[in-house]
Design a protein around this motif. Structure first.
Motif, mmCIF file in Angstrom:
data_model
loop_
_atom_site.group_PDB
_atom_site.id
_atom_site.type_symbol
_atom_site.label_atom_id
_atom_site.label_comp_id
_atom_site.label_asym_id
_atom_site.label_seq_id
_atom_site.Cartn_x
_atom_site.Cartn_y
_atom_site.Cartn_z
ATOM 1 N N LEU A 1 0.828 -1.206 0.000
ATOM 2 C CA LEU A 1 0.000 0.000 0.000
ATOM 3 C C LEU A 1 0.861 1.253 0.000
ATOM 4 O O LEU A 1 0.543 2.245 -0.665
ATOM 5 N N GLU A 2 1.982 1.208 0.723
ATOM 6 C CA GLU A 2 2.871 2.366 0.810
ATOM 7 C C GLU A 2 3.487 2.707 -0.547
ATOM 8 O O GLU A 2 3.905 3.851 -0.759
ATOM 9 N N LYS A 3 3.540 1.729 -1.431
ATOM 10 C CA LYS A 3 4.084 1.980 -2.768
ATOM 11 C C LYS A 3 3.038 2.619 -3.696
ATOM 12 O O LYS A 3 3.387 3.163 -4.743
ATOM 13 N N ILE A 4 1.779 2.546 -3.305
ATOM 14 C CA ILE A 4 0.698 3.110 -4.114
ATOM 15 C C ILE A 4 0.494 4.589 -3.813
ATOM 16 O O ILE A 4 0.371 5.425 -4.718
ATOM 17 N N ALA A 5 0.464 4.922 -2.518
ATOM 18 C CA ALA A 5 0.216 6.309 -2.089
ATOM 19 C C ALA A 5 0.661 6.447 -0.641
ATOM 20 O O ALA A 5 0.880 5.439 0.051
ATOM 21 N N PRO A 6 0.820 7.683 -0.159
ATOM 22 C CA PRO A 6 1.136 7.863 1.265
ATOM 23 C C PRO A 6 0.123 7.090 2.114
ATOM 24 O O PRO A 6 -1.083 7.212 1.908
ATOM 25 N N THR A 7 0.635 6.278 3.036
ATOM 26 C CA THR A 7 -0.233 5.394 3.821
ATOM 27 C C THR A 7 -0.037 5.623 5.312
ATOM 28 O O THR A 7 1.083 5.567 5.822
ATOM 29 N N ILE A 8 -1.144 5.891 5.994
ATOM 30 C CA ILE A 8 -1.130 6.053 7.448
ATOM 31 C C ILE A 8 -1.516 4.723 8.078
ATOM 32 O O ILE A 8 -2.603 4.203 7.832
ATOM 33 N N ALA A 9 -0.620 4.167 8.875
ATOM 34 C CA ALA A 9 -0.899 2.927 9.595
ATOM 35 C C ALA A 9 -1.408 3.289 10.987
ATOM 36 O O ALA A 9 -0.795 4.097 11.695
ATOM 37 N N ILE A 10 -2.521 2.695 11.362
ATOM 38 C CA ILE A 10 -3.189 3.096 12.598
ATOM 39 C C ILE A 10 -3.637 1.868 13.373
ATOM 40 O O ILE A 10 -3.933 0.825 12.794
ATOM 41 N N LEU A 11 -3.660 1.968 14.695
ATOM 42 C CA LEU A 11 -4.107 0.870 15.546
ATOM 43 C C LEU A 11 -5.452 1.223 16.184
ATOM 44 O O LEU A 11 -5.653 2.361 16.608
#
Length: 306
Positions: free
Chosen positions: A126-136
């Motif tokens: 996903l990070e290679k597609i667009a800026p990705t925010i990982a959240i818990l």
């Protein structure tokens, strides 16, 4: 100067002016298309995200309602998020990206921001597609989450406004509910055959409202077990009498629960005898975002006061 030379000179001058004009327009377009980026620190580190994202995909389904409440309509949501009845027509036209975070499907939506669970197996893709925010999930209270999403979407004023309006509604309803319930206890249960679950004040199922906002009491064992870090506890169905409060909110929609309701054990519970059991849809009850909470608040108040 001959007429022929003059004609060529005129053509050359016109060509120069046309090229210059095109260059200016291209420069203006390039300038207007430039996206302002800001740094945001998430579970996957500090990343650069659009200050005002336009094409958001959210696969972290429990957070979809934060975007919707802030006026951000994602271009793609998970199947589970799209099943939430509380979202109503807010989700019309949003693409279902499934439940497996298909990178191909998400890429086809040309997102400028993706919000995913930190434990996602597809995070690297996903990070290679667009800026990705990982959240818990459940790391913060819903008010803290709303404030955080206000920062993510550059909607901090709108986030603060919702919190203020929420607090006013709680202040209005809290005395009414407390007058009815008093010091009686409330349990939030999920009963599935031999296994049962009880939920605390920050694990959805109405807990944020019932315990967190209205300060209603849990049975002692529920408070002890749900405060051990998970926010919920599992137990054997034989222990239902220990975990059942004077009021019960029970997840419905499972065939095993329907069978449990026919057992003598269930029928002997004081809440059952006193007609104080309220069934909540197990899918909708999972959500505790602002859109869902606004409607759950009204439902819970109705349960206790009507």
């Amino acid at each position: 100067m001959s007429r022929k030379k003059f004609s060529w000179l005129a053509v050359l001058m016109v060509a120069i002016f046309v090229l210059a004009a095109c260059g200016n327009k291209k420069e203006e377009k390039s300038s207007s298309d430039k996206v302002e980026m800001v740094d945001y620190t998430a579970k996957n580190g500090t990343i650069s995200i659009p200050k005002n994202p336009k094409r958001v995909v959210i696969t972290a389904d429990s957070f979809a309602g934060y975007a919707l409440q802030l006026g951000i309509k994602p271009v793609g949501l998970s199947s589970f998020a799209l099943s939430n009845k509380y979202f109503g027509n807010r989700i019309d036209g949003i693409v279902d990206v499934g439940g497996e975070e298909s990178p191909e499907k998400i890429m086809s939506l040309n997102p400028d921001l993706i919000i995913s669970f930190a434990q996602s197996e597809n995070l690297d893709k996903l990070e290679k597609i667009a800026p990705t925010i990982a959240i818990l999930p459940k790391e913060m209270t819903f008010k803290e989450e709303m404030t955080e999403f206000g920062k993510i979407f550059n909607k901090e004023e709108k986030a603060a406004q919702w919190i203020a309006e929420w607090d006013k509604k709680v202040a209005k309803y809290k005395p009414q509910v407390q007058k009815v319930v008093g010091d009686q206890t409330v349990s939030l249960l999920g009963v599935y055959g031999k296994n049962a679950y009880v939920y605390g004040d920050n694990f959805s199922r109405g807990g944020e409202i019932i315990y967190g906002e209205f300060d209603l009491a849990m049975p002692k064992i529920v408070r002890e077990e749900t405060s051990k870090g998970k926010g919920y506890a599992s137990f054997s169905v034989e222990k239902l009498p220990e975990f059942a409060g004077d009021y019960i909110f029970a997840e419905s929609g499972d065939e095993k629960f329907s069978k449990t309701k026919q057992t003598g054990l269930w029928k002997t519970l004081p809440a059952v005898k006193n007609n104080r059991v309220f069934e909540i849809d197990e899918t909708d009850a999972y959500f505790s975002d602002p859109v869902s909470l606004d409607q759950q608040l009204e439902e819970i108040v109705d349960v206790f006061t009507k």
